[in-house]
Design a protein around this motif. Structure first.
Motif, mmCIF file in Angstrom:
data_model
loop_
_atom_site.group_PDB
_atom_site.id
_atom_site.type_symbol
_atom_site.label_atom_id
_atom_site.label_comp_id
_atom_site.label_asym_id
_atom_site.label_seq_id
_atom_site.Cartn_x
_atom_site.Cartn_y
_atom_site.Cartn_z
ATOM 1 N N LEU A 96 -6.952 -8.023 -7.121
ATOM 2 C CA LEU A 96 -6.468 -6.667 -6.842
ATOM 3 C C LEU A 96 -7.127 -6.099 -5.594
ATOM 4 N N GLU A 97 -8.379 -6.444 -5.366
ATOM 5 C CA GLU A 97 -9.057 -5.959 -4.170
ATOM 6 C C GLU A 97 -8.416 -6.524 -2.910
ATOM 7 N N VAL A 98 -8.047 -7.791 -2.953
ATOM 8 C CA VAL A 98 -7.337 -8.390 -1.814
ATOM 9 C C VAL A 98 -5.997 -7.693 -1.617
ATOM 10 N N PHE A 99 -5.275 -7.465 -2.719
ATOM 11 C CA PHE A 99 -3.944 -6.874 -2.595
ATOM 12 C C PHE A 99 -4.006 -5.395 -2.235
ATOM 13 N N GLY A 100 -5.152 -4.745 -2.436
ATOM 14 C CA GLY A 100 -5.281 -3.382 -1.954
ATOM 15 C C GLY A 100 -5.134 -3.312 -0.450
ATOM 16 N N SER A 101 -5.759 -4.239 0.262
ATOM 17 C CA SER A 101 -5.617 -4.275 1.720
ATOM 18 C C SER A 101 -4.244 -4.794 2.135
ATOM 19 N N TYR A 155 -6.866 2.015 -6.782
ATOM 20 C CA TYR A 155 -6.732 2.009 -5.315
ATOM 21 C C TYR A 155 -5.362 1.476 -4.896
ATOM 22 N N CYS A 156 -4.898 0.422 -5.547
ATOM 23 C CA CYS A 156 -3.579 -0.135 -5.216
ATOM 24 C C CYS A 156 -2.478 0.888 -5.459
ATOM 25 N N LEU A 157 -2.550 1.608 -6.579
ATOM 26 C CA LEU A 157 -1.517 2.595 -6.898
ATOM 27 C C LEU A 157 -1.525 3.748 -5.899
ATOM 28 N N THR A 158 -2.707 4.217 -5.526
ATOM 29 C CA THR A 158 -2.765 5.317 -4.561
ATOM 30 C C THR A 158 -2.250 4.878 -3.193
ATOM 31 N N GLN A 159 -2.441 3.601 -2.839
ATOM 32 C CA GLN A 159 -1.894 3.095 -1.580
ATOM 33 C C GLN A 159 -0.369 3.159 -1.594
ATOM 34 N N TYR A 160 0.234 2.804 -2.706
ATOM 35 C CA TYR A 160 1.692 2.885 -2.822
ATOM 36 C C TYR A 160 2.173 4.328 -2.656
#
Length: 507
Positions: free
Chosen positions: A269-274, A313-318
């Protein structure tokens, strides 16, 4: 000179070695040594730098027969024309495997391999010339033989480091070699000497698939290295990006809907956040499906606490990329909201606060009613931490502003929960927070608050009246039953006869 290089490579001994060395070193198939199919599992304990004792993992490597290894020449001792050949020779040397379950076995050979790996790292750092195809092929072969191996079945109740577990991580005994191989792979991918056109032939789907499977390693140091390497591969080999997203999605699917066991969810998930932060606008349908089908269902497992920060973090990026997706995210959270796990409920409230802070009012309006119904339900929770976290949420400036502009809808939902807390909650800090929120709502719109309070008292009175009427009705029925016992004249239930289909047809 070429014969000298070949003479330095390890050769098979004329006498067979009675003790094959296990694959717990970080090497797999060797071009100069024969492989066998032995499965070696090490259970040794490696001394820790802390006061506790490290637990060691027992990955299963292929094994080979190790013979005496002679040191290779240094790169500074050969001409530039011969360095590429020496590079390949050192790679072949590093394919030899060792058994790290016994620290006293082959210490000289282990140190020789370690020095060869350090020489290779320094050569790549120098970046003197472009990698030839034979150099790339030999490098990927060495990476595969050292890194790719099977992991033993996980005997823990959940993924490593679960929210309810305090077990120490398992450490790989052969990390002294593995770390150097990972450093070499990272520098190899990052190097400008690696041509993408040639490199993608060897860093192919099979290589990436096996690399992603290594994220299930129980050693957190290995997962950290893999995280950096996967990020570089995703950035350099654009042709492999759809495949990487597909494989990672499948890992998440299996974790959520089948096993709920995986050690590397947080790192992936950390990789996919970026990766998500780099999505082009407007978002493709594939990327939206990843949000709906993968990220939101990741709230379901009980071990959410291990990767909750990365998931948020991933959701907030979306949402920052496309604000219209906020409604889907909030609705998804409400769908998977925990009702029996208080610790998860606290996490959901924290995540909801972060999401509301970056969501515009237009999108919030679409799910305003179910959202504040859930918040009101949390306010009157008997678990003091849940009630406290929900009350803190109402003290957020953005939520206060939202409640002020929509007070006609929100205040009637919140006031009954606040009144119930004031009358019956057992925790003093929760009582104080409840009174503060009540005062804030009263100052927001005193007239509306009094009207809601009167409605609440009227509903309470009607509920008490209904309960009293129900109690009297049952008392009357009990009294009637005492003086009018059951008689034989009461009708009895008779089961109708079933006619067989053949008889029915004849009639």
């Amino acid at each position: 000179m070429w014969k000298q290089f070949l003479g330095k490579l390890p050769r098979k001994s004329s006498k067979s070695d009675p003790s094959p060395v296990s694959a717990h070193a970080h090497s797999g198939g060797n071009a100069a040594t024969s492989l066998n199919g032995n499965r070696i599992s090490s259970g040794n304990v490696v001394p820790s730098r802390f006061t506790t004792v490290k637990r060691t993992a027992s990955a299963i490597f292929p094994s080979s027969v190790v013979t005496s290894i002679e040191p290779l020449l240094l790169f500074k001792d050969v001409s530039n024309a011969e360095k590429k050949n020496l590079f390949i020779c050192k790679l072949n040397l590093c394919c030899v495997i060792f058994d790290f379950s016994d620290p006293n076995k082959n210490p000289a050979e282990k140190d020789m391999k370690r020095q060869a790996l350090i020489d290779l790292i320094e050569y790549i750092d120098a970046g003197s010339s472009r990698f030839t195809e034979s150099m790339i092929s030999a490098s990927c072969k060495m990476f595969s033989s050292n890194l790719f191996r099977a992991f033993p079945s996980n005997t823990r109740s959940g993924i490593a480091g679960g929210e309810t577990e305090e077990e120490e991580p398992l450490f790989e005994p052969a990390w002294s070699h593995l770390q150097l191989v990972y450093d070499l792979l990272l520098k190899f991918i990052e190097s400008s000497s690696l041509a993408v056109k040639i490199g993608k032939k060897y860093v192919d789907h099979s290589f990436i698939l096996r690399l992603l499977h290594l994220f299930d390693s129980e050693d957190p140091r290995e997962r950290e290295c893999l995280k950096a390497i996967l990020h570089r591969i995703y950035g350099k080999f654009m042709v492999h990006r759809p495949f990487i997203r597909k494989v990672v999605s499948n890992i998440f699917y299996q974790f959520v809907f089948e096993t709920e066991r995986h050690n590397g969810i947080a790192e992936l998930l950390e990789v996919f956040g970026s990766v998500i932060s780099g999505f082009a606008l407007p978002l493709k349908e594939e990327h939206k499906m990843f949000l709906w089908r993968v990220l939101i269902p990741l709230h379901r497992p009980k071990t959410l606490g291990v990767y909750h920060q990365q998931l948020t973090y991933c959701l907030t990026q979306y949402i920052e990329k496309e604000p219209q997706l906020a409604t889907s995210v909030i609705s998804g959270l409400l769908r998977y909201w925990p009702v029996t796990n208080s610790q998860k409920e606290i996490m959901f409230l924290s995540e909801m606060e972060e999401i509301l802070e970056i969501t515009n009012e237009v999108e919030t309006q679409k799910c305003l009613l179910p959202l504040f119904q859930r918040i009101a339900y949390c306010i009157k929770s008997f678990h003091f931490q849940v009630a406290e976290r929900a009350l803190f949420l109402l003290n957020n400036d953005h939520v206060i502003s939202l409640a002020s502009r929509n007070r006609q809808t929100i205040m009637p939902l919140l006031l009954p929960a606040l009144e119930r807390n004031i009358r019956s909650h057992w925790n003093l800090p929760v009582l104080n927070l409840t009174r503060n929120v009540k005062k804030m709502l009263c100052e927001m719109d005193g007239e509306l608050y009094l009207a809601c309070e009167n409605n609440y008292e009227q509903e309470e009175l009607e509920q008490k009246t209904a309960e009293e009427q129900r109690r009297r009705t049952w008392e009357r029925l009990e009294t009637t039953a005492v003086f009018q016992p059951l008689t034989i004249s009461m009708p009895a239930l008779v089961t109708p006869a079933i006619v067989p289909p053949v008889v029915a047809a004849l009639s």
